[in-house]
Write a protein that holds these residues in place. Structure first.
Motif, PDB file in Angstrom:
ATOM      1  N   TYR A  96      79.307  29.649  25.203  1.00 44.11           N
ATOM      2  CA  TYR A  96      80.176  29.730  26.380  1.00 44.11           C
ATOM      3  C   TYR A  96      79.882  31.051  27.077  1.00 44.11           C
ATOM      4  O   TYR A  96      80.031  32.120  26.500  1.00 44.11           O
ATOM      5  CB  TYR A  96      81.657  29.672  25.995  1.00 44.11           C
ATOM      6  CG  TYR A  96      82.573  29.723  27.201  1.00 44.11           C
ATOM      7  CD1 TYR A  96      82.911  28.559  27.881  1.00 44.11           C
ATOM      8  CD2 TYR A  96      83.091  30.927  27.666  1.00 44.11           C
ATOM      9  CE1 TYR A  96      83.735  28.604  28.997  1.00 44.11           C
ATOM     10  CE2 TYR A  96      83.907  30.977  28.783  1.00 44.11           C
ATOM     11  CZ  TYR A  96      84.229  29.813  29.442  1.00 44.11           C
ATOM     12  OH  TYR A  96      85.039  29.851  30.558  1.00 44.11           O
ATOM     13  N   ILE A  97      79.433  30.963  28.333  1.00 42.57           N
ATOM     14  CA  ILE A  97      79.134  32.165  29.119  1.00 42.57           C
ATOM     15  C   ILE A  97      79.864  32.068  30.444  1.00 42.57           C
ATOM     16  O   ILE A  97      79.685  31.105  31.189  1.00 42.57           O
ATOM     17  CB  ILE A  97      77.617  32.317  29.373  1.00 42.57           C
ATOM     18  CG1 ILE A  97      76.855  32.345  28.040  1.00 42.57           C
ATOM     19  CG2 ILE A  97      77.334  33.573  30.179  1.00 42.57           C
ATOM     20  CD1 ILE A  97      75.350  32.307  28.195  1.00 42.57           C
TER      21      ILE A  97
ATOM     22  N   LEU B 101      77.978  33.448  38.094  1.00 42.32           N
ATOM     23  CA  LEU B 101      77.805  32.015  37.883  1.00 42.32           C
ATOM     24  C   LEU B 101      78.871  31.246  38.643  1.00 42.32           C
ATOM     25  O   LEU B 101      80.045  31.633  38.654  1.00 42.32           O
ATOM     26  CB  LEU B 101      77.904  31.679  36.396  1.00 42.32           C
ATOM     27  CG  LEU B 101      76.829  32.282  35.475  1.00 42.32           C
ATOM     28  CD1 LEU B 101      77.164  32.000  34.022  1.00 42.32           C
ATOM     29  CD2 LEU B 101      75.452  31.737  35.821  1.00 42.32           C
ATOM     30  N   SER B 102      78.490  30.157  39.259  1.00 37.80           N
ATOM     31  CA  SER B 102      79.456  29.332  39.990  1.00 37.80           C
ATOM     32  C   SER B 102      80.400  28.615  39.036  1.00 37.80           C
ATOM     33  O   SER B 102      81.520  28.275  39.388  1.00 37.80           O
ATOM     34  CB  SER B 102      78.710  28.303  40.855  1.00 37.80           C
ATOM     35  OG  SER B 102      77.921  27.465  40.032  1.00 37.80           O
ATOM     36  N   GLU B 103      79.953  28.385  37.822  1.00 28.90           N
ATOM     37  CA  GLU B 103      80.775  27.753  36.801  1.00 28.90           C
ATOM     38  C   GLU B 103      80.280  28.206  35.431  1.00 28.90           C
ATOM     39  O   GLU B 103      79.117  28.603  35.281  1.00 28.90           O
ATOM     40  CB  GLU B 103      80.704  26.229  36.902  1.00 28.90           C
ATOM     41  CG  GLU B 103      79.300  25.677  36.779  1.00 28.90           C
ATOM     42  CD  GLU B 103      79.250  24.165  36.972  1.00 28.90           C
ATOM     43  OE1 GLU B 103      78.335  23.551  36.404  1.00 28.90           O
ATOM     44  OE2 GLU B 103      80.119  23.631  37.672  1.00 28.90           O
ATOM     45  N   PRO B 104      81.156  28.225  34.419  1.00 27.02           N
ATOM     46  CA  PRO B 104      80.737  28.686  33.090  1.00 27.02           C
ATOM     47  C   PRO B 104      79.632  27.814  32.509  1.00 27.02           C
ATOM     48  O   PRO B 104      79.539  26.618  32.807  1.00 27.02           O
ATOM     49  CB  PRO B 104      82.023  28.554  32.259  1.00 27.02           C
ATOM     50  CG  PRO B 104      83.129  28.550  33.254  1.00 27.02           C
ATOM     51  CD  PRO B 104      82.579  27.867  34.473  1.00 27.02           C
ATOM     52  N   ILE B 105      78.797  28.427  31.688  1.00 24.50           N
ATOM     53  CA  ILE B 105      77.796  27.700  30.904  1.00 24.50           C
ATOM     54  C   ILE B 105      78.438  27.367  29.564  1.00 24.50           C
ATOM     55  O   ILE B 105      78.893  28.260  28.847  1.00 24.50           O
ATOM     56  CB  ILE B 105      76.533  28.558  30.710  1.00 24.50           C
ATOM     57  CG1 ILE B 105      75.847  28.806  32.065  1.00 24.50           C
ATOM     58  CG2 ILE B 105      75.570  27.889  29.735  1.00 24.50           C
ATOM     59  CD1 ILE B 105      74.662  29.754  31.991  1.00 24.50           C
ATOM     60  N   PHE B 106      78.490  26.086  29.249  1.00 32.61           N
ATOM     61  CA  PHE B 106      79.290  25.622  28.109  1.00 32.61           C
ATOM     62  C   PHE B 106      78.576  24.433  27.470  1.00 32.61           C
ATOM     63  O   PHE B 106      78.498  23.364  28.075  1.00 32.61           O
ATOM     64  CB  PHE B 106      80.672  25.226  28.630  1.00 32.61           C
ATOM     65  CG  PHE B 106      81.722  25.016  27.576  1.00 32.61           C
ATOM     66  CD1 PHE B 106      81.761  25.776  26.422  1.00 32.61           C
ATOM     67  CD2 PHE B 106      82.704  24.053  27.761  1.00 32.61           C
ATOM     68  CE1 PHE B 106      82.750  25.597  25.469  1.00 32.61           C
ATOM     69  CE2 PHE B 106      83.705  23.855  26.816  1.00 32.61           C
ATOM     70  CZ  PHE B 106      83.720  24.632  25.674  1.00 32.61           C
TER      71      PHE B 106
ATOM     72  N   GLU C 117      79.664  20.835  18.438  1.00 31.99           N
ATOM     73  CA  GLU C 117      80.288  20.566  19.725  1.00 31.99           C
ATOM     74  C   GLU C 117      80.654  21.892  20.375  1.00 31.99           C
ATOM     75  O   GLU C 117      80.717  22.927  19.705  1.00 31.99           O
ATOM     76  CB  GLU C 117      81.539  19.699  19.540  1.00 31.99           C
ATOM     77  CG  GLU C 117      81.230  18.324  18.949  1.00 31.99           C
ATOM     78  CD  GLU C 117      82.493  17.486  18.759  1.00 31.99           C
ATOM     79  OE1 GLU C 117      83.595  17.992  19.079  1.00 31.99           O
ATOM     80  OE2 GLU C 117      82.364  16.339  18.297  1.00 31.99           O
ATOM     81  N   PRO C 118      80.895  21.888  21.689  1.00 38.53           N
ATOM     82  CA  PRO C 118      81.245  23.155  22.354  1.00 38.53           C
ATOM     83  C   PRO C 118      82.426  23.878  21.722  1.00 38.53           C
ATOM     84  O   PRO C 118      82.486  25.100  21.740  1.00 38.53           O
ATOM     85  CB  PRO C 118      81.561  22.713  23.791  1.00 38.53           C
ATOM     86  CG  PRO C 118      80.731  21.495  23.989  1.00 38.53           C
ATOM     87  CD  PRO C 118      80.732  20.789  22.667  1.00 38.53           C
TER      88      PRO C 118
ATOM     89  N   ASN D  22      69.798  28.756  34.571  1.00 38.12           N
ATOM     90  CA  ASN D  22      70.115  29.645  33.458  1.00 38.12           C
ATOM     91  C   ASN D  22      70.494  28.846  32.214  1.00 38.12           C
ATOM     92  O   ASN D  22      70.065  29.156  31.107  1.00 38.12           O
ATOM     93  CB  ASN D  22      71.270  30.579  33.835  1.00 38.12           C
ATOM     94  CG  ASN D  22      70.850  31.606  34.873  1.00 38.12           C
ATOM     95  OD1 ASN D  22      69.677  31.926  34.989  1.00 38.12           O
ATOM     96  ND2 ASN D  22      71.800  32.121  35.620  1.00 38.12           N
ATOM     97  N   LYS D  23      71.317  27.816  32.420  1.00 38.44           N
ATOM     98  CA  LYS D  23      71.756  26.983  31.298  1.00 38.44           C
ATOM     99  C   LYS D  23      70.551  26.312  30.650  1.00 38.44           C
ATOM    100  O   LYS D  23      70.426  26.291  29.417  1.00 38.44           O
ATOM    101  CB  LYS D  23      72.750  25.932  31.781  1.00 38.44           C
ATOM    102  CG  LYS D  23      73.236  25.002  30.672  1.00 38.44           C
ATOM    103  CD  LYS D  23      74.248  23.991  31.196  1.00 38.44           C
ATOM    104  CE  LYS D  23      74.694  23.031  30.102  1.00 38.44           C
ATOM    105  NZ  LYS D  23      75.663  22.031  30.587  1.00 38.44           N
TER     106      LYS D  23
END
Length: 222
Positions: free
Chosen positions: A60-61, A66-71, A86-87, A37-38
């Protein structure tokens, strides 16, 4: 008896190993899906950035799926000076305010403090023909027929540019604050040039949400 116990223990061990393996496979699959997805999101954003419409973006999702956030971040925080995004780069909030303005209106409706089917003139003391027969609901849906004080400025229509509040503000008063009432008056000026849309079809205009903000202030603080 002893042999029977050993067989039982072995069966339990195999069952535990099987469950552990299944959970591990599931977790691994979830991580792979999140990465997929990322990657897809990054591909689309990089494609959009390459078109030149957007300078940079931070993403940031977070989701139970999701097992971990998309960042991550792509592009520039300052394209002119080649400063990378930057994030945690801060951006101007812009039209994100429309989301919680609309939500605030609906919450006030649920609480009985306003009715979205009421005309806006029940809450705002304005005597102007362009504001009559416009409801709060129409402002939320951007179907008031009113033009915008920003998005309807047009160099090909010089009348919209004459005495433009926005350009005067940016050139002469960049550090000052424009009152909502002043923005609404400018929107009425632009609407007079184009004429109000009697069919009240969807037209994206900041004017609608300036009106909603004024109504929220009136209901909550007056």
């Amino acid at each position: 008896m002893k042999k029977s116990r050993i067989i039982t223990y072995l069966l339990i061990l195999l069952l535990v190993l099987s469950i552990t393996s299944a959970c591990s496979d599931k977790e691994s699959s979830s991580i792979q899906q999140a990465q997929f997805n990322k990657n897809k999101i990054q591909e689309e954003i990089i494609k959009k950035l390459s078109e030149g419409d957007v300078a940079g973006v931070s993403v940031y999702i977070e989701s139970p799926k999701l097992s971990e956030p998309i960042f991550f971040a792509e592009g520039f925080a300052d394209k002119e000076n080649l400063i990378k995004a930057e994030p945690l780069t801060k951006y101007r909030i812009g039209s994100i305010t429309k989301s919680f303005t609309g939500m605030a209106v609906l919450m006030l409706h649920d609480q009985g403090l306003l009715n979205i089917n009421d005309p806006i003139t029940e809450y705002l003391d304005y005597k102007n023909p362009y504001l009559e027969n416009i409801t709060i609901k129409e402002a939320v849906n951007m179907t008031t027929g009113l033009k915008g004080y920003i998005n309807d400025l047009d160099e090909e229509n010089p009348k919209t540019m004459e005495d433009s509040l926005l350009y005067d503000f940016l050139e002469n008063y960049p550090g000052e604050k424009i009152e909502p009432e002043t923005l609404l008056e400018e929107a009425i000026r632009i609407t007079e040039i184009y004429g109000i849309d009697e069919n009240k079809e969807f037209h994206y205009s900041n004017t609608n949400y300036i009106i909603l903000g004024m109504i929220i202030e009136k209901v909550c603080f007056c």
